[in-house]
Design a protein around this motif. Structure first.
Motif, PDB file in Angstrom:
ATOM      1  N   THR A   1       0.840  -1.198   0.000  1.00  0.00           N
ATOM      2  CA  THR A   1       0.000   0.000   0.000  1.00  0.00           C
ATOM      3  C   THR A   1       0.874   1.246   0.000  1.00  0.00           C
ATOM      4  N   GLY A   2       0.520   2.196  -0.857  1.00  0.00           N
ATOM      5  CA  GLY A   2       1.247   3.460  -0.939  1.00  0.00           C
ATOM      6  C   GLY A   2       0.289   4.635  -0.879  1.00  0.00           C
ATOM      7  N   TYR A   3       0.834   5.823  -0.612  1.00  0.00           N
ATOM      8  CA  TYR A   3       0.023   7.029  -0.441  1.00  0.00           C
ATOM      9  C   TYR A   3       0.607   8.175  -1.262  1.00  0.00           C
ATOM     10  N   ILE A   4      -0.297   9.050  -1.728  1.00  0.00           N
ATOM     11  CA  ILE A   4       0.091  10.218  -2.517  1.00  0.00           C
ATOM     12  C   ILE A   4      -0.653  11.429  -1.974  1.00  0.00           C
ATOM     13  N   THR A   5       0.043  12.548  -1.798  1.00  0.00           N
ATOM     14  CA  THR A   5      -0.653  13.779  -1.448  1.00  0.00           C
ATOM     15  C   THR A   5      -1.368  14.308  -2.680  1.00  0.00           C
ATOM     16  N   ALA A   6      -2.549  14.906  -2.469  1.00  0.00           N
ATOM     17  CA  ALA A   6      -3.320  15.386  -3.625  1.00  0.00           C
ATOM     18  C   ALA A   6      -4.372  16.382  -3.183  1.00  0.00           C
ATOM     19  N   ASN A   7      -3.965  17.565  -2.749  1.00  0.00           N
ATOM     20  CA  ASN A   7      -4.929  18.598  -2.386  1.00  0.00           C
ATOM     21  C   ASN A   7      -5.506  19.215  -3.654  1.00  0.00           C
ATOM     22  N   LEU A   8      -6.802  18.985  -3.872  1.00  0.00           N
ATOM     23  CA  LEU A   8      -7.419  19.413  -5.121  1.00  0.00           C
ATOM     24  C   LEU A   8      -7.582  20.925  -5.203  1.00  0.00           C
ATOM     25  N   PHE A   9      -8.265  21.517  -4.214  1.00  0.00           N
ATOM     26  CA  PHE A   9      -8.565  22.943  -4.279  1.00  0.00           C
ATOM     27  C   PHE A   9      -8.290  23.595  -2.937  1.00  0.00           C
ATOM     28  N   ALA A  10      -7.783  24.809  -2.995  1.00  0.00           N
ATOM     29  CA  ALA A  10      -7.645  25.585  -1.762  1.00  0.00           C
ATOM     30  C   ALA A  10      -9.034  25.983  -1.285  1.00  0.00           C
ATOM     31  N   TYR A  11      -9.221  26.035   0.027  1.00  0.00           N
ATOM     32  CA  TYR A  11     -10.536  26.383   0.561  1.00  0.00           C
ATOM     33  C   TYR A  11     -10.883  27.825   0.220  1.00  0.00           C
ATOM     34  N   THR A  12     -12.131  28.044  -0.204  1.00  0.00           N
ATOM     35  CA  THR A  12     -12.627  29.372  -0.503  1.00  0.00           C
ATOM     36  C   THR A  12     -13.821  29.668   0.379  1.00  0.00           C
ATOM     37  N   PHE A  13     -13.861  30.839   0.986  1.00  0.00           N
ATOM     38  CA  PHE A  13     -15.005  31.188   1.807  1.00  0.00           C
ATOM     39  C   PHE A  13     -16.275  31.143   0.976  1.00  0.00           C
ATOM     40  N   ARG A  14     -17.375  30.786   1.618  1.00  0.00           N
ATOM     41  CA  ARG A  14     -18.627  30.502   0.920  1.00  0.00           C
ATOM     42  C   ARG A  14     -19.072  31.652   0.031  1.00  0.00           C
ATOM     43  N   GLU A  15     -18.967  32.866   0.509  1.00  0.00           N
ATOM     44  CA  GLU A  15     -19.471  34.013  -0.245  1.00  0.00           C
ATOM     45  C   GLU A  15     -18.362  34.775  -0.962  1.00  0.00           C
ATOM     46  N   GLU A  16     -17.184  34.227  -0.952  1.00  0.00           N
ATOM     47  CA  GLU A  16     -16.051  34.897  -1.596  1.00  0.00           C
ATOM     48  C   GLU A  16     -15.925  34.422  -3.036  1.00  0.00           C
ATOM     49  N   SER A  17     -15.731  35.341  -3.941  1.00  0.00           N
ATOM     50  CA  SER A  17     -15.595  34.983  -5.346  1.00  0.00           C
ATOM     51  C   SER A  17     -14.224  34.387  -5.597  1.00  0.00           C
ATOM     52  N   ALA A  18     -14.219  33.202  -6.145  1.00  0.00           N
ATOM     53  CA  ALA A  18     -12.943  32.555  -6.470  1.00  0.00           C
ATOM     54  C   ALA A  18     -12.379  33.166  -7.742  1.00  0.00           C
ATOM     55  N   PRO A  19     -11.064  33.132  -7.932  1.00  0.00           N
ATOM     56  CA  PRO A  19     -10.478  33.589  -9.195  1.00  0.00           C
ATOM     57  C   PRO A  19     -11.078  32.825 -10.367  1.00  0.00           C
ATOM     58  N   GLU A  20     -11.098  33.464 -11.537  1.00  0.00           N
ATOM     59  CA  GLU A  20     -11.768  32.873 -12.694  1.00  0.00           C
ATOM     60  C   GLU A  20     -11.186  31.514 -13.062  1.00  0.00           C
ATOM     61  N   ASP A  21      -9.847  31.390 -13.014  1.00  0.00           N
ATOM     62  CA  ASP A  21      -9.252  30.115 -13.397  1.00  0.00           C
ATOM     63  C   ASP A  21      -9.621  29.018 -12.398  1.00  0.00           C
ATOM     64  N   ASP A  22      -9.686  29.356 -11.088  1.00  0.00           N
ATOM     65  CA  ASP A  22     -10.103  28.365 -10.098  1.00  0.00           C
ATOM     66  C   ASP A  22     -11.562  27.978 -10.288  1.00  0.00           C
TER      67      ASP A  22
END
Length: 276
Positions: free
Chosen positions: A94-115
């Motif tokens: 068994t092996g493991y890989i780090t993989a954080n998909l998205f940085a957390y964004t506040f619920r009402e905060e507009s994310a950058p267009e590319d994100d």
């Protein structure tokens, strides 16, 4: 570096400092210079063990062929990148890989267009990844609420720094593009502070992938695991995810997560100060 490791580091360096002070009792002879050399080597070794212990430890165990037993019938291999178990002559690695998909964004905060575009296309990309992988894998998400006051203090510190940057830029008659960029960062920080003031609680996440390969020998299982890890890393690259294979003490921590989870994000972050 977490607080505990910092305390141990400072304590170790204090002992070395006492060693330097004691050398003056020897005078300026050959023993004095030998002592200085040994203390300098010790200092470098302490710093190396505190900042690159993950890679250094795995390198030592690999060279010396040292393995560890994290639990009954389980073994961490000498390269510190897999957990192995033998069942009726069949080896499971068994092996493991780090993989954080998205940085957390506040619920009402507009994310950058590319994100935002990435998040919209994420479900389709996920389906493609799963369809192209012909072996099982688990995608883990560990989430925890953060200390609200601590995050607020950190944001207020960042806001004060941006205010200082804006004041200095205005005194230096910087162009409007620079001023606009600083004001934009200030507005984003203030928006996060406002969200917290309205009762929204920030969270932190750690994401990682787990996969298991089988073989009729330990080498066959490890070779198969390497192939699966490489395929997973290649597949998730389409989601613009930075992946890295877990080695060393973090491997042991993730293995233990199958039995018990950390009690808080602070405890979790101290486990992953090198690789996450």
């Amino acid at each position: 570096m977490d607080e505990t490791k910092l305390v141990f580091l400072l304590f170790s360096l204090i002992i070395v400092l006492f060693g330097f002070l004691a050398l003056h009792e020897l005078g300026k002879g050959i023993l004095y210079y030998i002592g200085v050399l040994l203390l300098l080597i010790t200092t470098l070794f302490i710093l190396a063990m505190n900042w690159i212990d993950a890679k250094l430890f795995s390198a030592i165990t690999s060279i010396l062929g040292i393995t560890f037993q994290p639990a009954k019938d389980y073994t961490i291999n000498k390269h510190q990148n897999a957990v192995i178990k033998e069942v009726n002559g069949i080896f499971y690695a068994t092996g493991y890989i780090t993989a954080n998909l998205f940085a957390y964004t506040f619920r009402e905060e507009s994310a950058p267009e590319d994100d935002e575009e990435k998040m919209i296309s994420a479900p389709e990309l996920w389906e493609r990844i799963v369809m192209n992988i012909n072996f099982p894998f688990k995608f883990h998400v560990l989430a925890s609420g953060l200390d609200v006051q601590g995050i607020r203090d950190e944001l207020e510190g960042k806001r004060s720094y941006q205010e200082f940057q804006l004041s200095r830029a205005m005194q230096n008659n910087s162009n409007e593009v620079t001023l606009t960029d600083i004001r934009r960062r200030m507005n984003m920080i203030q928006a996060k502070i406002n969200r917290i003031s309205q009762g929204e609680k920030p969270i932190a996440t750690v994401m990682y992938i787990e996969t298991t390969a089988i073989g009729v020998s330990e080498k066959a299982a490890l070779d198969a695991l390497d192939a699966q890890v490489n395929q997973l890393r290649l597949s998730f690259s389409s989601m613009d995810v930075e992946t890295s294979r877990i080695i060393g003490r973090e491997l042991y921590s993730l293995f233990n997560f199958n039995f018990s989870l950390p009690t808080g994000m602070k405890e979790l972050s101290t486990m992953f100060d090198n690789q996450s």
